[in-house]
Design a protein around this motif. Sequence first.
Motif, mmCIF file in Angstrom:
data_model
loop_
_atom_site.group_PDB
_atom_site.id
_atom_site.type_symbol
_atom_site.label_atom_id
_atom_site.label_comp_id
_atom_site.label_asym_id
_atom_site.label_seq_id
_atom_site.Cartn_x
_atom_site.Cartn_y
_atom_site.Cartn_z
ATOM 1 N N UNK A 80 0.831 -1.204 0.000
ATOM 2 C CA UNK A 80 0.000 0.000 0.000
ATOM 3 C C UNK A 80 0.863 1.250 0.000
ATOM 4 N N UNK A 81 1.951 1.230 0.747
ATOM 5 C CA UNK A 81 2.848 2.382 0.779
ATOM 6 C C UNK A 81 3.373 2.694 -0.609
ATOM 7 N N UNK A 82 3.692 1.646 -1.382
ATOM 8 C CA UNK A 82 4.235 1.841 -2.721
ATOM 9 C C UNK A 82 3.159 2.234 -3.727
ATOM 10 N N UNK A 83 2.043 1.480 -3.747
ATOM 11 C CA UNK A 83 1.030 1.694 -4.790
ATOM 12 C C UNK A 83 0.055 2.810 -4.449
ATOM 13 N N UNK A 84 -0.222 3.005 -3.167
ATOM 14 C CA UNK A 84 -1.236 3.980 -2.775
ATOM 15 C C UNK A 84 -0.710 5.269 -2.194
#
Length: 219
Positions: A80-84
């Motif tokens: 989530x940190x990377x994609x969102x």
Amino acid sequence: MTSGAMTIAAQADKLIRVAVTQERQMTLEWERVRSFDKDVANMFLNMVKEHKKAKVVRVDLKEKAKPRPPALNTVELMRVASSGLGMGPHHAMTIAERLYTQGYISYPRTETTHYPENFDLKGALRIQDNHSAGSHCARYFERRNPNDPRRVTMQVITLPLLLCGVLTKSQLDHDSWRLYEYITKHFIGTLMPDCIYMSTTIIITIASENFTISGKAVD
């Protein structure tokens, strides 16, 4: 059913897209999806452009459910940190470890997606009372019991990621607050009921070509 108020505009470069206007503009998906022959695509385009009305031939309604998320582990947090959130894994983990050492979140390196049998769900929720991202949800659970995601038969060695202390936005830098806020909201999401929504698909014909548009509405 034909709508005289519906106007049609179309354009194609191997892919036909149709925009219809009826109170608001909507983009329809072509049933054939794509043509890799430009001449054939232009043939269909010209067929569609000759018509100024579209006919709704069917409306399909289906109730669907999106399950609540499992408890948060390290892999999901990094994803989530990377994609969102637009953060690299190393940067996100550095923030998470700093929040952990300061006592604001649980240990960030965890594989479990379940809460242990003896975990105090309501106690963890009470931490949200003074948190801007979660106080309204904490009050929601005062009126009804949270859905219990604890697993009785599973041995859980470490806790999933969750909030242990309350911070305000002014106490953190931008990225730290976004990660902290996400962990808070994810924990609350694990206690919510599954999301029940109505999926609607409208099938429309223009010049014997079928188009669809889909939408979702939460009950």
